[in-house]
Design a protein around this motif. Structure first.
Motif, PDB file in Angstrom:
ATOM      1  N   HIS A 255       0.679  -1.213  -0.024  1.00 29.58           N
ATOM      2  CA  HIS A 255       0.062   0.034   0.086  1.00 29.58           C
ATOM      3  C   HIS A 255       0.960   1.178  -0.125  1.00 29.58           C
ATOM      4  O   HIS A 255       0.667   1.985  -0.835  1.00 29.58           O
ATOM      5  N   GLY A 256       1.778   1.096   0.786  1.00 31.85           N
ATOM      6  CA  GLY A 256       2.734   2.469   1.118  1.00 31.85           C
ATOM      7  C   GLY A 256       3.369   2.698  -0.329  1.00 31.85           C
ATOM      8  O   GLY A 256       3.531   3.846  -0.583  1.00 31.85           O
TER       9      GLY A 256
ATOM     10  N   GLY B 267      -1.699   4.927  -4.738  1.00 33.71           N
ATOM     11  CA  GLY B 267      -2.358   5.042  -3.505  1.00 33.71           C
ATOM     12  C   GLY B 267      -3.399   3.812  -3.395  1.00 33.71           C
ATOM     13  O   GLY B 267      -3.931   3.661  -2.088  1.00 33.71           O
TER      14      GLY B 267
ATOM     15  N   ASP C 235      -4.537   0.271  -2.054  1.00 33.14           N
ATOM     16  CA  ASP C 235      -4.348  -0.707  -0.869  1.00 33.14           C
ATOM     17  C   ASP C 235      -4.374  -2.223  -1.491  1.00 33.14           C
ATOM     18  O   ASP C 235      -5.574  -2.652  -1.423  1.00 33.14           O
TER      19      ASP C 235
ATOM     20  N   GLN D 294      -3.382  -4.900  -0.198  1.00 33.73           N
ATOM     21  CA  GLN D 294      -3.777  -5.710   0.697  1.00 33.73           C
ATOM     22  C   GLN D 294      -5.379  -5.750   0.758  1.00 33.73           C
ATOM     23  O   GLN D 294      -6.043  -7.087   1.017  1.00 33.73           O
ATOM     24  N   GLU D 295      -5.861  -4.722   0.891  1.00 33.92           N
ATOM     25  CA  GLU D 295      -7.395  -4.676   0.831  1.00 33.92           C
ATOM     26  C   GLU D 295      -8.059  -5.186  -0.145  1.00 33.92           C
ATOM     27  O   GLU D 295      -8.961  -6.209  -0.047  1.00 33.92           O
TER      28      GLU D 295
ATOM     29  N   HIS E  95     -12.056   2.598  -6.315  1.00 34.06           N
ATOM     30  CA  HIS E  95     -12.089   3.826  -5.751  1.00 34.06           C
ATOM     31  C   HIS E  95     -10.892   4.858  -5.511  1.00 34.06           C
ATOM     32  O   HIS E  95     -11.031   6.073  -5.348  1.00 34.06           O
ATOM     33  N   ILE E  96      -9.740   4.238  -6.060  1.00 31.21           N
ATOM     34  CA  ILE E  96      -8.507   4.678  -5.855  1.00 31.21           C
ATOM     35  C   ILE E  96      -7.898   5.107  -7.166  1.00 31.21           C
ATOM     36  O   ILE E  96      -7.443   6.010  -7.603  1.00 31.21           O
TER      37      ILE E  96
ATOM     38  N   TRP F  84      -0.371  17.788  -2.306  1.00 27.96           N
ATOM     39  CA  TRP F  84      -1.839  17.717  -2.976  1.00 27.96           C
ATOM     40  C   TRP F  84      -1.885  18.237  -4.346  1.00 27.96           C
ATOM     41  O   TRP F  84      -2.989  18.664  -4.926  1.00 27.96           O
TER      42      TRP F  84
ATOM     43  N   LYS G 224      -5.377  12.757  -5.410  1.00 30.89           N
ATOM     44  CA  LYS G 224      -5.156  13.628  -4.389  1.00 30.89           C
ATOM     45  C   LYS G 224      -5.620  15.084  -4.653  1.00 30.89           C
ATOM     46  O   LYS G 224      -6.105  15.575  -3.718  1.00 30.89           O
TER      47      LYS G 224
ATOM     48  N   GLU H 190      -9.392  15.525  -4.425  1.00 23.64           N
ATOM     49  CA  GLU H 190      -9.741  15.431  -2.915  1.00 23.64           C
ATOM     50  C   GLU H 190      -9.441  16.843  -2.214  1.00 23.64           C
ATOM     51  O   GLU H 190     -10.283  17.342  -1.371  1.00 23.64           O
TER      52      GLU H 190
ATOM     53  N   GLN I 250      -4.009  11.017   6.756  1.00 26.71           N
ATOM     54  CA  GLN I 250      -4.247   9.829   7.622  1.00 26.71           C
ATOM     55  C   GLN I 250      -3.230   8.747   7.405  1.00 26.71           C
ATOM     56  O   GLN I 250      -3.408   8.034   6.303  1.00 26.71           O
TER      57      GLN I 250
END
Ligand SMILES: Cc1cc2nc3c(=O)[nH]c(=O)nc-3n(C[C@H](O)[C@H](O)[C@H](O)COP(=O)(O)OP(=O)(O)OC[C@H]3O[C@@H](n4cnc5c(N)ncnc54)[C@H](O)[C@@H]3O)c2cc1C
Ligand SMILES: Cc1ncc(C[n+]2csc(CCOP(=O)(O)OP(=O)(O)O)c2C)c(N)n1
Ligand code: SF4
Ligand code: SF4
Ligand code: SF4
Ligand code: SF4
Ligand SMILES: [Mg+2]
Lengths: 389, 562
Positions: free
Chosen positions: B38-39, B44, B46, B48-49, B68-69, B399, B430, B433, B447
């Motif tokens: 993820h990192g 961006g 994830d 893993q998810e 979503h990303i 950003w 980014k 957002e 976060q």
């Protein structure tokens, strides 16, 4: 259930053993939750509002889940034969072993329990952690009491299974003739020996199950001896020599394997025996957080072979594909600390233990024949959504 | 009822009255870490998810989690250099998860089954936002704004959207039907796309800013850097990207008997392969970077997708790593060859690395043509003032906000230090957002979760399993149009997804529930607040730490209990 107040009142004095240190985290780290089913925040995400503090406090979670914790406890999807609130040490392998055995056995059982840690920490009168009919025998006669219970149930036409529980002192030593008699008379009883390799309840005295070179209060390490002089008794072979239908060893590190063996033993009409290896953080001198790791290493080194015997024939072994050196196991425990000093005997005794492990590996063919890549045949393989049983 | 003179009994389960939680000095808590994959993902994502959703047997949810990303997973699954795999914890055990191949598999499933994007929370007050440049950066930003309900106008100088994905990346790596499908789905969200509209030509920045509440600039880098060797330049030389774009548009490329390409990025390698396939007998690639190997530091390796490099070598491209061109050998205006010299990037007195050439290592290489592939700068026409003479938009914050211009945001290659589609996609998201928050009068906040180190995993619970590699066309079957790397077969994809260790995220394995000697882990049917299905009962937890040690994925940590 009858129980002498005298024994029952005894609480283990070792309850407050050293606090366990595992992976230490900074306070507050637990705030960001989100694992399954939620779209977790990416590593970097701006948000309109500061994320609601996701606490792990029991009250908060229980409410979010629509119930009190006590209610959630009642709704556990497994049989809670041995409940919380018992007085075992932090990280006690014996408490865990008993919990796992009870879960697999289910509610239709009765237990005769010999004197020892398990008996003491589960029944500080007037409380009991058991949720099945349970009787405290004496140190030496759990098998005899269980024989009587079984005969009585049979006479009354009940099919409830009787189990006898004893420590290694109770089983290998003082209760051995009662056990031998129970097997010889073919009582329909599952006897489970919780093998923590010494008399723990009375202050870590050696038993005939204590491994060679382990230090106990009655086999100390010093100028005369490097811990226990004698070998661990091969009780399983002696049990098997009674020609019983099923005798097996198991380890708390392999819960799925243990559950299977309990179920199998319970199904069998006749005397069955399980030798369950259960590390004792106090008596072995290890971090309570490492109980499973140590139990696993005992198996992976070959020092504690996990096998099944039917009518004295080898019926199955848990293979070790890549045996670990015994020192990996020994160095985590204070009872073997003297084996890592400068004394020339230390090396000799380590080699001796390695040779004993190698001997087990050879005798039971623990390396396995098929090219199965899984050590332990998947008994410790996790899958998303639960262990495969 | 007989009177018991010696003996007593107790009611079942009454030990619950005794709260052993008092004994505790440390307590277990759930901790949701960031997995290294993820990192490391510039977009961006994830992994893993989404791999977790895949493991649960829900490929559509897995794709939605990506979407979503990143709205272009079938693209990134094909062309991303996948730093996620380089970071994957499983590397330390056997080999990393083939994340890119699974991302592609999911992206392809979404196209095949016509899955639509997952919904997003809309905004109260939709605003008009302009996006300049329809490359992956602009598309990503437009997508994220449009799905939140904003009115997006996307302009591009070219007739079709896609940026370099369409104009430069060979079809053998990125089939255009895949690109069209993923871009089409984005534009279908109601984005107004204006082709043939160049900022500084058909469009004007001041007008754009007047008509829109915010503007996102992702013009990429379209201006070839000046190239010469000690002041020398062959009269007819042309930059590699120009040749490659011409080939993609018209299918034509020069075919000298031998060529030297100077540079070590995607453009150099892609052009080398195109020319080799077009019949150029000898294709040399001279680069200051190194090939992967024991004496090459990770940061010094050629900046291309690892398997592309492998395939290029297979196809016969001759690499000259750690070399630069020192002199052009000319006869009149005709190129005869070059003089190369060895070099390394080494730290100087200040500690900063610079190139040091080694005297005495000069060699001659004969060739008919030399092609520079040393990179590009932003073409500033129309917004010169914003760049102030600099080649890139360097001073932008993470950003993409430009100091002094609250309504302007930048991202993608134009920032100068990105260079991948995933990086541009991450920038676009980014910025979107931040724009969304800016329009609501708010500031973006970080976060960040800490990354789970490998030694926090308990590998006893995982079994060795070989990595599944996607099929690759043999060299002799490779053409200019057919995709070289194929998809993972379905069963292989599922098996590969199952290799993921779920770093730092509960996989509901039951270990904590199974191994707590004190029945202090409670399993719940409903989802607990932290998303797992387990809660600690601190009334009984003695704090032994066993659950933390035996949690395979590091999701439980012990902390001081006061
Ligand atoms: C040959 C080659 C191979 C590559 N291979 C890979 C790879 O395998 N993997 C990978 O991750 N990355 C690869 N890249 C890099 C990747 O393509 C870029 O990092 C990515 O496309 C950058 O996206 P972007 O949106 O910032 O800019 P671009 O994709 O460059 O898009 C910019 C868009 O803006 C438009 N534009 C520019 N100026 C204006 C203006 N003034 N007005 C209006 N419109 C304008 C352009 O027409 C273009 O459509 C490769 C690049 C090249 C050249
Ligand atoms: C006849 C008799 N001798 C001695 C004792 C004291 N005693 C109680 S428990 C115990 C040791 C128990 O050891 P073990 O069976 O291994 O169980 P553990 O406590 O190790 O689980 C002893 C010696 C006793 N209760 N009865
Ligand atoms: S976009 Fe690239 S880095 Fe991100 S998950 Fe996909 S392959 Fe990995
Ligand atoms: S094992 Fe899975 S979660 Fe861990 S880094 Fe690799 S892909 Fe990510
Ligand atoms: S294993 Fe049980 S008692 Fe030990 S720390 Fe975890 S929850 Fe607490
Ligand atoms: S041990 Fe398994 S079930 Fe428990 S928190 Fe860790 S991953 Fe989740
Ligand atoms: Mg004992």
């Amino acid at each position: 259930m009858a129980k002498t107040p005298e024994t029952a009142k005894k609480a283990p004095s070792k309850a407050a053993s050293k606090p366990a240190k595992a992976k230490t985290a900074k306070a507050g780290d637990a705030k960001s939750g989100g694992a399954k089913g939620k779209s977790a925040a990416p590593a970097e995400t701006p948000s309109r509002k500061v994320a609601a503090g996701v606490g792990t406090a029991p009250g908060v979670d229980a409410q979010a889940l629509g119930g009190e914790l006590a209610e959630l406890r009642r709704r556990q999807p497994r049989f809670r034969g041995l409940e919380a609130g018992h007085r075992a040490c932090q990280g006690c392998g014996e408490a865990l072993g008993a919990r796992l055995v009870m879960e697999a056995a289910g509610p239709d059982v009765m237990v005769a329990n010999a004197t020892g840690c398990l008996e003491v920490f589960t029944t500080p009168w007037p409380q009991s952690a058991w949720r099945v009919p349970w009787i405290h025998s004496l140190f030496e006669n759990a098998a005899a009491v269980a024989s009587g219970m079984e005969a009585a149930l049979k006479a009354r036409g009940h099919r409830t299974k009787v189990m006898a529980f004893g420590g290694d002192g109770s089983t290998f030593d003082i209760g051995f003739q009662a056990l031998s008699g129970m097997l010889e008379r073919t009582h329909n009883v599952l006897y489970v020996c919780f093998d923590n390799e010494a008399y723990m309840n009375t202050g870590i005295q050696r038993s005939s199950s204590t491994p060679h070179a382990a230090a106990t209060t009655t086999s100390p390490a010093g100028s005369q001896r490097m811990g226990k002089r004698h070998l661990k008794k091969d009780l399983l072979q002696i049990i098997a020599a009674h020609h019983v239908p099923y005798a097996a060893s198991a380890s708390v590190a392999y819960a799925a394997d243990l559950r299977r063996k309990v179920r199998r033993a319970i199904e069998i009409e006749g005397p069955t025996f399980l030798l369950l290896h259960v590390p004792c953080p106090l008596g072995w001198g290890h971090d309570g957080a490492k109980t499973i790791e140590i139990a696993r290493l005992a198996v992976q080194t070959g020092l504690f072979p996990v096998v099944e015997l039917e009518r004295n024939e080898l019926a199955g072994v848990m293979p070790i594909r890549q045996p670990r050196p015994v020192s990996d196991y020994l160095k985590l425990q204070n009872r073997f600390r003297h084996l890592f000093g400068n004394d020339h005997r230390a090396r000799q005794e380590r080699e001796h233990l390695q040779a004993l492990a190698d001997h087990n590996i050879a005798t039971y063919h623990l390396l396995g024949e098929e090219p199965d890549p899984l050590d332990t045949e998947g008994a410790d393989t996790v899958r998303r959504g639960g262990l495969i049983a | 009822m007989p009177v018991l003179t010696r003996g007593a009994y107790a009611e079942p389960g009454t030990s619950l009255a005794f709260k052993t939680g008092d004994w505790r000095t440390m307590r277990p808590v759930h901790k949701h870490w960031a997995a290294p994959c993820h990192g490391a993902c510039p977009a961006g994502e994830d992994a893993q998810e989404w791999l977790a959703r895949f493991q649960e047997g829900h490929p559509r949810e897995a794709w939605e989690t990506i979407a979503h990303i990143n709205p272009l997973p079938a693209v990134t699954g094909r062309i991303c250099p996948h730093p996620c795999e380089t970071a994957c914890n499983r590397t330390h055990y056997d080999s990393p998860i083939a994340i890119h191949a699974l991302e592609r598999w999911l992206g392809d499933q979404a196209i095949l089954n016509n899955w639509s994007f997952p919904g997003a929370q809309g905004v109260a007050e939709p605003a008009a936002v302009a996006v300049v440049g329809a490359g992956p950066g602009g598309l990503s930003c437009a997508y994220q704004l449009a799905r939140r309900g904003h009115k997006v106008t996307l302009i591009d100088a070219l007739p079709e959207p896609g940026g370099l994905l369409r104009s430069a990346i060979p079809m053998t790596r990125l089939p255009r039907d895949v690109l069209d499908a993923e871009i089409g789905r984005i534009l279908d969200l109601g984005i107004t796309f204006k082709p043939h509209t160049r900022l500084g030509d058909e469009a004007d920045l001041a007008r754009l800013r007047q008509e829109h509440r915010a503007v996102f600039l992702a013009p990429g880098i379209g201006l070839a850097k000046n190239w010469s060797v000690g002041g020398q330049v062959p009269t007819d030389h042309r930059p590699a990207l120009e040749l490659l774009k011409e080939f993609i548009a018209h299918g034509k490329v020069p075919t000298p008997a031998s060529v030297i390409i100077h540079g070590g990025g995607n453009t150099a390698v892609d052009l080398a392969r195109v020319m080799k396939r077009a019949g150029v007998a000898e294709v040399h690639l001279v680069t200051a970077s190194g090939l992967p190997g024991p004496d090459t530091e990770p940061g010094d390796i050629l900046n291309v997708v690892p398997r592309e490099l492998h395939e290029a070598i297979e196809e016969g491209i001759i690499f000259h790593p750690h070399r630069t061109i020192q002199r052009l050998l000319m006869r009149g205006s005709k190129l005869m060859g070059i003089e190369m010299v060895s070099l390394r990037k080494l730290p100087g007195a200040s500690g900063r690395k610079s190139r040091v050439a080694f005297e005495g290592t000069e060699t001659i290489l004969h060739a008919d043509m030399v092609i520079p592939a040393i990179g590009e700068n932003v073409d500033p026409t129309g917004f010169e003032a914003l760049l102030g003479g600099a080649p890139y938009f360097r001073p932008a914050d993470e950003w993409g906000r430009l100091p002094g211009h609250p309504d302007l945001f930048v991202g993608g290659d134009a920032r100068g230090d990105r260079g991948t589609a995933a990086g541009a996609i991450g920038d676009g998201r980014k910025a979107a957002e931040a724009i969304d928050l800016f329009l609501a009068g708010q500031e973006p906040v970080h976060q960040r979760r800490p990354t789970l180190p490998y030694d926090h995993l308990n590998m006893a619970y995982y079994e060795p399993a070989p990595r599944r590699e996607p099929p690759v066309l043999p060299v002799e079957q490779r053409t200019d149009s057919d995709e070289i790397e194929g998809p993972l077969p379905d069963a292989e994809a599922r098996a590969e997804a199952n290799r993921c260790l779920s770093c730092g995220s509960c996989l509901a394995c039951d270990n904590c529930w199974t191994y707590c000697p004190d029945n202090a882990v409670i399993k719940t049917i409903e989802q607990a607040q932290d998303g797992s299905h387990y809660v600690f009962d601190y009334e009984y937890c003695k704090g032994c730490g066993m659950c933390a040690t035996e949690c395979p994925c590091g999701y439980i940590v012990m902390e001081e209990d006061h």
